[in-house]
Design a protein around this motif. Structure first.
Motif, PDB file in Angstrom:
ATOM      1  N   ALA A  81       0.837  -1.115   0.067  1.00  0.00           N
ATOM      2  CA  ALA A  81       0.017  -0.056   0.117  1.00  0.00           C
ATOM      3  C   ALA A  81       0.840   1.229   0.046  1.00  0.00           C
ATOM      4  O   ALA A  81       0.669   2.300  -0.777  1.00  0.00           O
ATOM      5  CB  ALA A  81      -0.979   0.095   1.190  1.00  0.00           C
ATOM      6  N   GLN A 114      -4.133   5.091   1.254  1.00  0.00           N
ATOM      7  CA  GLN A 114      -3.886   3.984   2.176  1.00  0.00           C
ATOM      8  C   GLN A 114      -4.637   3.894   3.323  1.00  0.00           C
ATOM      9  O   GLN A 114      -4.651   4.889   4.336  1.00  0.00           O
ATOM     10  CB  GLN A 114      -2.416   4.038   2.418  1.00  0.00           C
ATOM     11  CG  GLN A 114      -1.867   2.783   3.228  1.00  0.00           C
ATOM     12  CD  GLN A 114      -0.429   3.033   3.849  1.00  0.00           C
ATOM     13  OE1 GLN A 114       0.413   3.752   3.154  1.00  0.00           O
ATOM     14  NE2 GLN A 114       0.013   2.104   4.815  1.00  0.00           N
ATOM     15  N   VAL A 115      -5.123   2.747   3.682  1.00  0.00           N
ATOM     16  CA  VAL A 115      -5.976   2.419   4.883  1.00  0.00           C
ATOM     17  C   VAL A 115      -5.580   1.387   5.408  1.00  0.00           C
ATOM     18  O   VAL A 115      -5.293   0.162   4.881  1.00  0.00           O
ATOM     19  CB  VAL A 115      -7.480   2.232   4.352  1.00  0.00           C
ATOM     20  CG1 VAL A 115      -8.267   1.995   5.664  1.00  0.00           C
ATOM     21  CG2 VAL A 115      -8.043   3.565   3.828  1.00  0.00           C
ATOM     22  N   THR A 170      -4.557  -1.535   2.726  1.00  0.00           N
ATOM     23  CA  THR A 170      -4.894  -1.665   1.305  1.00  0.00           C
ATOM     24  C   THR A 170      -4.697  -0.434   0.749  1.00  0.00           C
ATOM     25  O   THR A 170      -4.739   0.568   1.808  1.00  0.00           O
ATOM     26  CB  THR A 170      -6.193  -2.411   1.066  1.00  0.00           C
ATOM     27  OG1 THR A 170      -6.628  -2.292  -0.137  1.00  0.00           O
ATOM     28  CG2 THR A 170      -7.393  -1.285   1.760  1.00  0.00           C
ATOM     29  N   THR A 211      -6.796   2.404  -1.933  1.00  0.00           N
ATOM     30  CA  THR A 211      -8.042   2.458  -2.627  1.00  0.00           C
ATOM     31  C   THR A 211      -7.704   4.024  -3.541  1.00  0.00           C
ATOM     32  O   THR A 211      -7.192   4.809  -3.050  1.00  0.00           O
ATOM     33  CB  THR A 211      -9.017   2.947  -1.584  1.00  0.00           C
ATOM     34  OG1 THR A 211      -9.284   1.643  -0.594  1.00  0.00           O
ATOM     35  CG2 THR A 211     -10.510   3.081  -2.444  1.00  0.00           C
ATOM     36  N   THR A 266     -14.926   2.405  -0.986  1.00  0.00           N
ATOM     37  CA  THR A 266     -14.759   1.688   0.085  1.00  0.00           C
ATOM     38  C   THR A 266     -13.423   0.877   0.126  1.00  0.00           C
ATOM     39  O   THR A 266     -12.822   0.485  -0.995  1.00  0.00           O
ATOM     40  CB  THR A 266     -15.890   0.322  -0.095  1.00  0.00           C
ATOM     41  OG1 THR A 266     -17.194   1.058  -0.206  1.00  0.00           O
ATOM     42  CG2 THR A 266     -15.658  -0.695   0.792  1.00  0.00           C
ATOM     43  N   ALA A 267     -12.978   0.721   1.304  1.00  0.00           N
ATOM     44  CA  ALA A 267     -11.532   0.286   1.326  1.00  0.00           C
ATOM     45  C   ALA A 267     -11.680  -1.307   1.981  1.00  0.00           C
ATOM     46  O   ALA A 267     -12.378  -1.442   2.778  1.00  0.00           O
ATOM     47  CB  ALA A 267     -10.702   1.036   2.115  1.00  0.00           C
ATOM     48  N   ARG A 268     -11.268  -2.266   1.370  1.00  0.00           N
ATOM     49  CA  ARG A 268     -11.720  -3.732   1.526  1.00  0.00           C
ATOM     50  C   ARG A 268     -10.144  -4.282   1.904  1.00  0.00           C
ATOM     51  O   ARG A 268      -9.081  -4.074   1.242  1.00  0.00           O
ATOM     52  CB  ARG A 268     -11.893  -4.559   0.211  1.00  0.00           C
ATOM     53  CG  ARG A 268     -12.444  -5.903   0.597  1.00  0.00           C
ATOM     54  CD  ARG A 268     -13.007  -6.577  -0.757  1.00  0.00           C
ATOM     55  NE  ARG A 268     -14.052  -5.847  -1.310  1.00  0.00           N
ATOM     56  CZ  ARG A 268     -15.173  -6.137  -0.916  1.00  0.00           C
ATOM     57  NH1 ARG A 268     -15.414  -7.228  -0.154  1.00  0.00           N
ATOM     58  NH2 ARG A 268     -16.335  -5.539  -1.631  1.00  0.00           N
TER      59      ARG A 268
END
Length: 198
Positions: free
Chosen positions: A98, A147-148, A161, A163, A177-179
């Motif tokens: 990420a 970056q989450v 992850t 996004t 949505t961050a998955r």
């Protein structure tokens, strides 16, 4: 003749036998004697036979079972340690990937202030989902890479992850949505570790 007043004879005091504790100097020898008796008794039991098996054979079997149990515990502890190390390695790889997605952008501007993250939910596939709100506070359209990091209840990173949000017009907001890549358990939170717009 003067009479003397009659007096009753006083009975002699009764003597009762009382048990006395052995003197302090004798107590250690009594304890030692009890220990010797216990050891001798155990030795006699080991020498006896029971149900066609010798006690020494039974003791040997018990020791073998105890050794097997100890080996199983050591193996389980080793596997748990390996699983923990593996999970930490996967989390570290996810954070690295990420971060690389962010650092690979040339001329990107810090955009963490443009992103807010909501509560984490679990998707039908068991992966953790974090809802993001991205607002373009700039004066032109931008693309975003965010970056989450997914953390546990203690703030330790479990997964990460990157996004992407495409062509967000100035002054506009969008939901993203961050998955997570991994199936996470327990308390899962999400934080915006980094964000750039370009």
């Amino acid at each position: 003749m003067d009479r003397q007043p009659l007096t009753r004879a006083t009975p002699a005091p009764r003597v009762t036998a009382r048990r006395q504790d052995p003197p302090e100097s004798r107590r250690p020898s009594l304890v030692a004697g009890a220990l010797v008796a216990a050891v001798v008794g155990a030795s006699v039991l080991v020498g006896c036979s029971s149900s066609g098996k010798s006690a020494s054979g039974t003791a040997s079997s018990a020791l073998s079972v105890a050794a097997s149990a100890g080996s199983a515990l050591a193996s389980a502890a080793s596997q748990a340690g390996s699983a923990l190390a593996s999970a930490e390695a996967r989390a570290s790889e996810a954070v690295s990937a990420a971060s690389s997605a962010i650092s690979g952008i040339k001329g990107g501007l810090d955009a963490k202030g443009d992103v807010t993250v909501g509560a984490v939910t679990t998707g039908t596939d068991g992966k953790s989902l974090a809802q993001l709100t991205v607002t373009n506070h700039g004066e032109q359209s931008y693309q975003y890479v965010i970056q989450v990091n997914f953390t546990d209840g203690n703030g330790k990173v479990q997964d990460a992850t990157a996004t992407t949000v495409q062509d967000l017009a100035a002054g506009q907001s969008v939901q993203a949505t961050a998955r997570s890549h991994l199936t996470l358990s327990g308390t899962v939170k999400a934080e915006v570790a980094n964000a750039v717009r370009y």
